[in-house]
Design a protein around this motif. Structure first.
Motif, PDB file in Angstrom:
ATOM      1  N   ASN A   1       0.818  -1.208   0.000  1.00 56.97           N
ATOM      2  CA  ASN A   1       0.000   0.000   0.000  1.00 56.97           C
ATOM      3  C   ASN A   1       0.859   1.269   0.000  1.00 56.97           C
ATOM      4  O   ASN A   1       0.772   2.094   0.892  1.00 56.97           O
ATOM      5  CB  ASN A   1      -0.961  -0.025   1.181  1.00 56.97           C
ATOM      6  N   ILE A   2       1.676   1.412  -1.045  1.00 50.70           N
ATOM      7  CA  ILE A   2       2.633   2.519  -1.182  1.00 50.70           C
ATOM      8  C   ILE A   2       2.300   3.342  -2.415  1.00 50.70           C
ATOM      9  O   ILE A   2       2.069   2.790  -3.482  1.00 50.70           O
ATOM     10  CB  ILE A   2       4.055   1.966  -1.357  1.00 50.70           C
ATOM     11  N   PHE A   3       2.284   4.647  -2.262  1.00 52.48           N
ATOM     12  CA  PHE A   3       2.247   5.573  -3.395  1.00 52.48           C
ATOM     13  C   PHE A   3       3.683   6.052  -3.604  1.00 52.48           C
ATOM     14  O   PHE A   3       4.334   6.494  -2.663  1.00 52.48           O
ATOM     15  CB  PHE A   3       1.321   6.755  -3.117  1.00 52.48           C
ATOM     16  N   PHE A   4       4.172   5.964  -4.848  1.00 51.21           N
ATOM     17  CA  PHE A   4       5.571   6.238  -5.165  1.00 51.21           C
ATOM     18  C   PHE A   4       5.627   7.189  -6.352  1.00 51.21           C
ATOM     19  O   PHE A   4       4.913   6.994  -7.333  1.00 51.21           O
ATOM     20  CB  PHE A   4       6.261   4.907  -5.510  1.00 51.21           C
ATOM     21  N   ALA A   5       6.475   8.227  -6.274  1.00 48.70           N
ATOM     22  CA  ALA A   5       6.567   9.193  -7.375  1.00 48.70           C
ATOM     23  C   ALA A   5       8.015   9.622  -7.589  1.00 48.70           C
ATOM     24  O   ALA A   5       8.772   9.764  -6.631  1.00 48.70           O
ATOM     25  CB  ALA A   5       5.719  10.420  -7.080  1.00 48.70           C
ATOM     26  N   VAL A   6       8.371   9.819  -8.859  1.00 49.94           N
ATOM     27  CA  VAL A   6       9.693  10.338  -9.234  1.00 49.94           C
ATOM     28  C   VAL A   6       9.475  11.455 -10.248  1.00 49.94           C
ATOM     29  O   VAL A   6       8.799  11.259 -11.259  1.00 49.94           O
ATOM     30  CB  VAL A   6      10.586   9.246  -9.861  1.00 49.94           C
ATOM     31  N   LEU A   7      10.037  12.618  -9.979  1.00 43.92           N
ATOM     32  CA  LEU A   7       9.992  13.756 -10.896  1.00 43.92           C
ATOM     33  C   LEU A   7      11.438  14.097 -11.245  1.00 43.92           C
ATOM     34  O   LEU A   7      12.244  14.361 -10.355  1.00 43.92           O
ATOM     35  CB  LEU A   7       9.305  14.957 -10.251  1.00 43.92           C
ATOM     36  N   ASP A   8      11.760  14.022 -12.551  1.00 42.65           N
ATOM     37  CA  ASP A   8      13.144  14.276 -12.934  1.00 42.65           C
ATOM     38  C   ASP A   8      13.236  15.396 -13.962  1.00 42.65           C
ATOM     39  O   ASP A   8      12.292  15.676 -14.683  1.00 42.65           O
ATOM     40  CB  ASP A   8      13.820  13.009 -13.479  1.00 42.65           C
ATOM     41  N   ALA A   9      14.410  16.018 -13.987  1.00 45.66           N
ATOM     42  CA  ALA A   9      14.719  17.052 -14.971  1.00 45.66           C
ATOM     43  C   ALA A   9      16.175  16.860 -15.364  1.00 45.66           C
ATOM     44  O   ALA A   9      17.014  16.504 -14.536  1.00 45.66           O
ATOM     45  CB  ALA A   9      14.507  18.433 -14.387  1.00 45.66           C
ATOM     46  N   GLY A  10      16.460  17.088 -16.639  1.00 46.50           N
ATOM     47  CA  GLY A  10      17.818  16.883 -17.103  1.00 46.50           C
ATOM     48  C   GLY A  10      18.125  17.714 -18.328  1.00 46.50           C
ATOM     49  O   GLY A  10      17.258  18.398 -18.873  1.00 46.50           O
ATOM     50  N   TYR A  11      19.382  17.615 -18.735  1.00 46.44           N
ATOM     51  CA  TYR A  11      19.818  18.346 -19.911  1.00 46.44           C
ATOM     52  C   TYR A  11      20.784  17.459 -20.686  1.00 46.44           C
ATOM     53  O   TYR A  11      21.719  16.892 -20.120  1.00 46.44           O
ATOM     54  CB  TYR A  11      20.505  19.654 -19.510  1.00 46.44           C
ATOM     55  N   ALA A  12      20.534  17.324 -21.987  1.00 46.82           N
ATOM     56  CA  ALA A  12      21.427  16.586 -22.885  1.00 46.82           C
ATOM     57  C   ALA A  12      22.273  17.610 -23.645  1.00 46.82           C
ATOM     58  O   ALA A  12      21.738  18.452 -24.363  1.00 46.82           O
ATOM     59  CB  ALA A  12      20.620  15.731 -23.850  1.00 46.82           C
ATOM     60  N   PHE A  13      23.577  17.560 -23.455  1.00 44.97           N
ATOM     61  CA  PHE A  13      24.489  18.498 -24.097  1.00 44.97           C
ATOM     62  C   PHE A  13      24.732  18.100 -25.554  1.00 44.97           C
ATOM     63  O   PHE A  13      24.513  16.963 -25.947  1.00 44.97           O
ATOM     64  CB  PHE A  13      25.815  18.543 -23.328  1.00 44.97           C
ATOM     65  N   LYS A  14      25.207  19.043 -26.348  1.00 42.94           N
ATOM     66  CA  LYS A  14      25.414  18.809 -27.774  1.00 42.94           C
ATOM     67  C   LYS A  14      26.469  17.738 -28.062  1.00 42.94           C
ATOM     68  O   LYS A  14      26.421  17.071 -29.067  1.00 42.94           O
ATOM     69  CB  LYS A  14      25.782  20.112 -28.477  1.00 42.94           C
TER      70      LYS A  14
ATOM     71  N   GLY B   1      13.921  14.076  -7.924  1.00 42.91           N
ATOM     72  CA  GLY B   1      13.414  13.966  -6.567  1.00 42.91           C
ATOM     73  C   GLY B   1      12.400  12.852  -6.552  1.00 42.91           C
ATOM     74  O   GLY B   1      11.650  12.667  -7.512  1.00 42.91           O
ATOM     75  N   LYS B   2      12.387  12.074  -5.508  1.00 45.24           N
ATOM     76  CA  LYS B   2      11.415  10.994  -5.426  1.00 45.24           C
ATOM     77  C   LYS B   2      10.873  10.908  -4.015  1.00 45.24           C
ATOM     78  O   LYS B   2      11.497  11.377  -3.059  1.00 45.24           O
ATOM     79  CB  LYS B   2      12.024   9.670  -5.872  1.00 45.24           C
ATOM     80  N   SER B   3       9.699  10.339  -3.905  1.00 45.95           N
ATOM     81  CA  SER B   3       9.077  10.193  -2.595  1.00 45.95           C
ATOM     82  C   SER B   3       8.152   8.990  -2.600  1.00 45.95           C
ATOM     83  O   SER B   3       7.642   8.590  -3.641  1.00 45.95           O
ATOM     84  CB  SER B   3       8.313  11.452  -2.203  1.00 45.95           C
ATOM     85  N   ALA B   4       7.968   8.445  -1.422  1.00 41.43           N
ATOM     86  CA  ALA B   4       7.020   7.357  -1.231  1.00 41.43           C
ATOM     87  C   ALA B   4       6.162   7.712  -0.033  1.00 41.43           C
ATOM     88  O   ALA B   4       6.628   8.326   0.928  1.00 41.43           O
ATOM     89  CB  ALA B   4       7.745   6.035  -0.995  1.00 41.43           C
ATOM     90  N   TYR B   5       4.913   7.347  -0.121  1.00 43.98           N
ATOM     91  CA  TYR B   5       3.983   7.578   0.986  1.00 43.98           C
ATOM     92  C   TYR B   5       3.299   6.262   1.299  1.00 43.98           C
ATOM     93  O   TYR B   5       2.619   5.692   0.462  1.00 43.98           O
ATOM     94  CB  TYR B   5       2.954   8.644   0.600  1.00 43.98           C
ATOM     95  N   LYS B   6       3.570   5.756   2.484  1.00 43.68           N
ATOM     96  CA  LYS B   6       2.917   4.534   2.935  1.00 43.68           C
ATOM     97  C   LYS B   6       1.594   4.939   3.551  1.00 43.68           C
ATOM     98  O   LYS B   6       1.517   5.917   4.286  1.00 43.68           O
ATOM     99  CB  LYS B   6       3.803   3.808   3.937  1.00 43.68           C
ATOM    100  N   VAL B   7       0.542   4.201   3.236  1.00 44.46           N
ATOM    101  CA  VAL B   7      -0.811   4.609   3.619  1.00 44.46           C
ATOM    102  C   VAL B   7      -0.981   4.744   5.135  1.00 44.46           C
ATOM    103  O   VAL B   7      -1.845   5.460   5.603  1.00 44.46           O
ATOM    104  CB  VAL B   7      -1.853   3.647   2.996  1.00 44.46           C
ATOM    105  N   ASN B   8      -0.095   4.140   5.935  1.00 47.99           N
ATOM    106  CA  ASN B   8      -0.181   4.312   7.390  1.00 47.99           C
ATOM    107  C   ASN B   8       0.252   5.703   7.834  1.00 47.99           C
ATOM    108  O   ASN B   8       0.221   6.021   9.010  1.00 47.99           O
ATOM    109  CB  ASN B   8       0.641   3.247   8.107  1.00 47.99           C
ATOM    110  N   GLY B   9       0.703   6.553   6.886  1.00 47.30           N
ATOM    111  CA  GLY B   9       1.053   7.925   7.206  1.00 47.30           C
ATOM    112  C   GLY B   9       2.523   8.241   7.169  1.00 47.30           C
ATOM    113  O   GLY B   9       2.924   9.352   7.484  1.00 47.30           O
TER     114      GLY B   9
END
Length: 127
Positions: free
Chosen positions: A41-54, A63-71
């Motif tokens: 019962n885990i909600f899991f999220a990853v938000l990424d940003a990057g740059y590819a050079f020439k 950044g990532k986070s997990a939220y277990k339903v127990n709080g």
């Protein structure tokens, strides 16, 4: 014998722009009937940003986070650099903080809290 029920719902997207900037989002929910695993019962999220050079190198921060339903809330991060060494040879380095939801096993929470960091490096040859 035992009946085990695994459930996973995920959403994933990646966006790349012409200038080399890229971003992505991954959101998941995991649930199963096992009582000895952290990934119940885990909600899991990853938000990424990057740059590819020439020259072919790239840098990504997430950044990532997990939220277990127990709080309980678990924060984490990823930093990855892919450096072009020569023509089609790349050197990739990554550091990551593991959190609940990263590992699909019964990994002990005390061990995960004791040293949750992972550093990896590899050489990649594209041909």
């Amino acid at each position: 014998t035992q009946k085990i029920n695994f459930q996973n719902v995920s959403y994933n997207h990646q966006v790349k722009f012409k200038g080399g900037f890229k971003t992505g989002l991954n959101v998941s929910w995991f649930n199963n009937t096992l009582s000895d695993t952290l990934n119940n019962n885990i909600f899991f999220a990853v938000l990424d940003a990057g740059y590819a050079f020439k020259n072919g190198s790239s840098l990504t921060v997430a950044g990532k986070s997990a939220y277990k339903v127990n709080g309980t809330f678990y924060p984490g991060f990823i930093v990855k650099a892919n450096v072009k060494v020569y023509r089609s040879l790349f050197w990739e380095n990554q550091i990551e903080k593991y959190i609940v939801g990263d590992l699909f096993n019964g990994y002990d929470l005390d061990n995960l809290k004791r040293f949750p960091y992972c550093f990896s490096t590899r050489l990649i040859l594209n041909f």
